[in-house]
Scaffold this motif. Sequence first.
Motif: not given
Length: 110
Positions: A18-22, A9-14, A91-97
Amino acid sequence: MPRNDTIELGELTDSAFYILLALTEARHGYLVMQFVEELTNGRMQIGPASMYTVIKKLVKASLIEPLEGDGKKKSYLITEAGLKLLKEDVLRRQAMVEDAHFILEGENNS
């Protein structure tokens, strides 16, 4: 909806986030766990079983790729598709915040 469907769906679990960031730098599993814990000041800890489950899903979705190594510890690196999805998820997470601030600040004004 099962969590397994979030990547499609184009959404990542937490954890996946973080694994992608790493993995914006090549790292093996233990370094990924250390990186996440240090980055989040201990707010987020990913255990080995969870991490390797998520890594398998990310590899299957072509969001990360294993690197050739010495065989001892397998390292991974984010792919272009993974970087694109990570940026979209930020961007999705920023919009949620922003939505939360709008609602919560509105409640304080009532």
